[in-house]
Design a protein around this motif. Structure first.
Motif, PDB file in Angstrom:
ATOM      1  N   TYR A  42      45.291  31.396  49.734  1.00 45.66           N
ATOM      2  CA  TYR A  42      45.980  32.579  49.212  1.00 45.66           C
ATOM      3  C   TYR A  42      45.699  33.803  50.081  1.00 45.66           C
ATOM      4  N   ALA A  43      44.472  33.911  50.574  1.00 47.96           N
ATOM      5  CA  ALA A  43      44.079  35.088  51.361  1.00 47.96           C
ATOM      6  C   ALA A  43      44.870  35.204  52.661  1.00 47.96           C
ATOM      7  N   GLN A  44      45.434  34.094  53.131  1.00 47.32           N
ATOM      8  CA  GLN A  44      46.162  34.109  54.403  1.00 47.32           C
ATOM      9  C   GLN A  44      47.629  34.511  54.255  1.00 47.32           C
ATOM     10  N   ILE A  45      48.091  34.639  53.017  1.00 44.68           N
ATOM     11  CA  ILE A  45      49.523  34.891  52.809  1.00 44.68           C
ATOM     12  C   ILE A  45      49.868  36.367  52.973  1.00 44.68           C
ATOM     13  N   ASP A  46      49.063  37.239  52.393  1.00 43.77           N
ATOM     14  CA  ASP A  46      49.339  38.681  52.441  1.00 43.77           C
ATOM     15  C   ASP A  46      48.011  39.423  52.467  1.00 43.77           C
ATOM     16  N   GLN A  47      47.828  40.283  53.465  1.00 45.31           N
ATOM     17  CA  GLN A  47      46.541  40.963  53.641  1.00 45.31           C
ATOM     18  C   GLN A  47      46.198  41.885  52.474  1.00 45.31           C
ATOM     19  N   ARG A  48      47.188  42.249  51.671  1.00 47.08           N
ATOM     20  CA  ARG A  48      46.909  43.136  50.543  1.00 47.08           C
ATOM     21  C   ARG A  48      46.041  42.464  49.492  1.00 47.08           C
ATOM     22  N   LEU A  49      46.060  41.128  49.444  1.00 45.72           N
ATOM     23  CA  LEU A  49      45.167  40.443  48.516  1.00 45.72           C
ATOM     24  C   LEU A  49      43.716  40.686  48.893  1.00 45.72           C
ATOM     25  N   LEU A  50      43.370  40.500  50.154  1.00 46.13           N
ATOM     26  CA  LEU A  50      41.991  40.738  50.581  1.00 46.13           C
ATOM     27  C   LEU A  50      41.606  42.195  50.355  1.00 46.13           C
ATOM     28  N   GLN A  51      42.490  43.104  50.702  1.00 46.81           N
ATOM     29  CA  GLN A  51      42.190  44.530  50.527  1.00 46.81           C
ATOM     30  C   GLN A  51      41.920  44.843  49.058  1.00 46.81           C
ATOM     31  N   LEU A  52      42.799  44.380  48.190  1.00 45.88           N
ATOM     32  CA  LEU A  52      42.654  44.648  46.758  1.00 45.88           C
ATOM     33  C   LEU A  52      41.382  44.018  46.215  1.00 45.88           C
ATOM     34  N   ALA A  53      41.142  42.754  46.540  1.00 42.52           N
ATOM     35  CA  ALA A  53      39.991  42.040  45.980  1.00 42.52           C
ATOM     36  C   ALA A  53      38.672  42.620  46.470  1.00 42.52           C
ATOM     37  N   PHE A  54      38.588  42.981  47.741  1.00 40.71           N
ATOM     38  CA  PHE A  54      37.354  43.586  48.241  1.00 40.71           C
ATOM     39  C   PHE A  54      37.062  44.892  47.520  1.00 40.71           C
ATOM     40  N   LEU A  55      38.090  45.712  47.322  1.00 41.78           N
ATOM     41  CA  LEU A  55      37.888  47.005  46.663  1.00 41.78           C
ATOM     42  C   LEU A  55      37.544  46.831  45.187  1.00 41.78           C
ATOM     43  N   VAL A  56      38.200  45.890  44.515  1.00 39.76           N
ATOM     44  CA  VAL A  56      37.908  45.649  43.098  1.00 39.76           C
ATOM     45  C   VAL A  56      36.493  45.103  42.944  1.00 39.76           C
ATOM     46  N   LYS A  57      36.100  44.160  43.788  1.00 39.79           N
ATOM     47  CA  LYS A  57      34.746  43.603  43.702  1.00 39.79           C
ATOM     48  C   LYS A  57      33.696  44.681  43.974  1.00 39.79           C
ATOM     49  N   HIS A  58      33.955  45.549  44.949  1.00 38.75           N
ATOM     50  CA  HIS A  58      33.017  46.635  45.276  1.00 38.75           C
ATOM     51  C   HIS A  58      32.895  47.593  44.099  1.00 38.75           C
ATOM     52  N   TRP A  59      34.038  47.945  43.515  1.00 45.16           N
ATOM     53  CA  TRP A  59      34.053  48.802  42.319  1.00 45.16           C
ATOM     54  C   TRP A  59      33.257  48.158  41.187  1.00 45.16           C
ATOM     55  N   ALA A  60      33.496  46.878  40.937  1.00 44.29           N
ATOM     56  CA  ALA A  60      32.830  46.198  39.819  1.00 44.29           C
ATOM     57  C   ALA A  60      31.325  46.159  40.009  1.00 44.29           C
ATOM     58  N   LYS A  61      30.888  45.956  41.239  1.00 44.91           N
ATOM     59  CA  LYS A  61      29.450  45.923  41.514  1.00 44.91           C
ATOM     60  C   LYS A  61      28.817  47.289  41.261  1.00 44.91           C
ATOM     61  N   LEU A  62      29.463  48.346  41.759  1.00 43.12           N
ATOM     62  CA  LEU A  62      28.892  49.690  41.613  1.00 43.12           C
ATOM     63  C   LEU A  62      28.946  50.178  40.166  1.00 43.12           C
ATOM     64  N   ARG A  63      29.943  49.722  39.423  1.00 43.85           N
ATOM     65  CA  ARG A  63      30.067  50.156  38.028  1.00 43.85           C
ATOM     66  C   ARG A  63      29.331  49.228  37.058  1.00 43.85           C
ATOM     67  N   GLY A  64      28.660  48.193  37.586  1.00 46.08           N
ATOM     68  CA  GLY A  64      27.829  47.331  36.750  1.00 46.08           C
ATOM     69  C   GLY A  64      28.598  46.405  35.833  1.00 46.08           C
ATOM     70  N   VAL A  65      29.798  45.976  36.274  1.00 44.55           N
ATOM     71  CA  VAL A  65      30.601  45.093  35.420  1.00 44.55           C
ATOM     72  C   VAL A  65      30.929  43.782  36.140  1.00 44.55           C
ATOM     73  N   ASN A  66      29.984  43.293  36.934  1.00 46.07           N
ATOM     74  CA  ASN A  66      30.181  41.993  37.589  1.00 46.07           C
ATOM     75  C   ASN A  66      28.967  41.094  37.375  1.00 46.07           C
ATOM     76  N   GLU A  67      28.439  41.103  36.157  1.00 46.87           N
ATOM     77  CA  GLU A  67      27.221  40.340  35.865  1.00 46.87           C
ATOM     78  C   GLU A  67      27.484  39.446  34.660  1.00 46.87           C
ATOM     79  N   THR A  68      27.759  38.166  34.922  1.00 42.57           N
ATOM     80  CA  THR A  68      28.118  37.261  33.828  1.00 42.57           C
ATOM     81  C   THR A  68      26.976  37.112  32.824  1.00 42.57           C
ATOM     82  N   TYR A  69      25.734  37.206  33.312  1.00 40.86           N
ATOM     83  CA  TYR A  69      24.618  37.049  32.372  1.00 40.86           C
ATOM     84  C   TYR A  69      24.518  38.228  31.420  1.00 40.86           C
TER      85      TYR A  69
END
Length: 370
Positions: free
Chosen positions: A181-208
């Motif tokens: 999927y990542a090879q189809i459109d570069q906007r996926l990587l851009q969006l996912a990297f930014l969302v993951k970075h946001w989630a980490k900094l805002r403390g909402v990426n911890e399943t435990y």
């Protein structure tokens, strides 16, 4: 981090906290208290002016060539160690380190595909731990009681930590799907990297702590781009099957000749700034949490009723439903409870509001939660 614990103890004060932050940080229109005005469905006219800043942040998050080189070095070392005991074993990288969505901070996840014979997985992992200790890997620990049993270790040569599992081939299939999927459109990587970075900094990426994994956020991004009009991503599992992998009787199949799909999303001209705002707005206001399951497999949303995910079963709460593309009985949102769902929705609202009203959203959006 104590962020989620603090928020979950906050009772009903979350909306007031979000509203106060938006008023103080965003110089927005007044009287935006509680939930943002739902009729606001278009992004601010000048939102594209923030695209360069967001793309610069994305570039800074991508793993360096040195990181990739050290990762390959670790794989070579592990291959030599494993082949001594299991010469026919195959080593597969999986997860963030291999699916194109990993940062320079991503550790290495490895799956050993091998015949264990009469040994149980736990016995094989204990033997693997002994092999790795004898080859001078550090901090080697067999964790056999986990949902996916692993050996955890660190490599003094590369500096990486590494988790090794045995025959977890669904993870290998998922990794290939996401990489394609990542090879189809570069906007996926851009969006996912930014969302993951946001989630980490805002403390909402911890399943435990009852929030979401990085893998869940990537699936959310893929499905979101499948739902855009015009579509930015196709549904690979609904197309001709050019890749098939059988895992425990389940056929993991989809169209993987993605070089034919490079122009699939060309009719959609949305920038990463528009898409990032629309992603947060969708999860804050448009997603029907009571009824819908997001499904990359279908390229759409499907009903909880169809999945029989309408009530809690054991520890699976099914309040925010994200279907795994191949293990379709697996809900990636199953850990989310009522408190953490409230937290997640508050954070989606905050993010949408910051992008809509803040004078410098590229800074405020990614402010760590404290």
């Amino acid at each position: 981090m104590a962020a989620n614990q603090e928020r979950s103890d906050g009772g009903g004060g979350g909306d007031e906290r979000i509203s106060e932050q938006l008023v103080s940080q965003s110089n927005q229109v007044p009287q935006l208290s509680g939930r943002m005005r739902r009729w606001q469905v278009e992004s601010r006219p000048e939102i594209d002016t923030f695209t360069p800043g967001l793309l610069a942040l994305y570039e800074s998050l991508k793993p360096s060539e040195e990181h990739k080189s050290k990762q390959n070095q670790l794989v070579d070392s592990l291959t030599k160690s494993v082949s001594k005991e299991w010469p026919d074993a195959q080593l597969h990288l999986y997860g963030s380190c291999a699916n194109s969505f990993g940062t320079s901070h991503s550790d290495v996840d490895v799956c050993l595909e091998m015949e264990t014979g009469t040994e149980s997985t736990a016995e094989a992992l204990l033997k693997l731990a002994d092999v790795l200790r004898s080859d001078n890997f550090d901090n080697v620990e067999a964790i056999t009681s986990a949902r996916v049993p692993i050996v955890r270790m660190s490599d003094p040569a590369s500096g990486f930590s590494c988790d090794i599992c045995i025959n977890n081939l669904f993870a290998v299939a998922n990794t290939k799907l996401l990489k394609d999927y990542a090879q189809i459109d570069q906007r996926l990587l851009q969006l996912a990297f930014l969302v993951k970075h946001w989630a980490k900094l805002r403390g909402v990426n911890e399943t435990y702590r009852g929030t979401l994994s990085s893998y869940a956020y990537v699936l959310m991004c893929i499905n979101f781009l499948q739902l855009r009009e015009p579509k930015i991503l196709p549904c690979l599992q609904a197309m001709e099957q050019t890749f098939t992998m059988n895992v425990d009787g389940t056929e993991c199949a989809y169209f993987d000749e993605v070089h034919h799909l490079q122009d699939f999303g060309a009719d959609n001209k949305e920038s990463i700034a528009e898409l990032l705002w629309a992603f947060f707005h969708y999860w804050a206001f448009d997603h029907d949490y009571r009824r819908d399951v997001i499904s990359v497999r279908m390229g759409n949303t499907i009903s909880k009723q169809e999945k029989n995910w309408t009530t809690r079963v054991g520890n699976d709460r099914h309040l925010m439903c994200i279907e795994d593309p191949f293990e379709t009985g697996h809900d990636l949102g199953r850990v989310v409870d009522r408190q953490t769902l409230r937290i997640l929705r508050e954070e989606f609202e905050r993010a949408a509001g910051v992008l809509q009203y803040n004078d410098d959203p590229c800074v405020t959006l990614f402010e760590p939660y404290d």
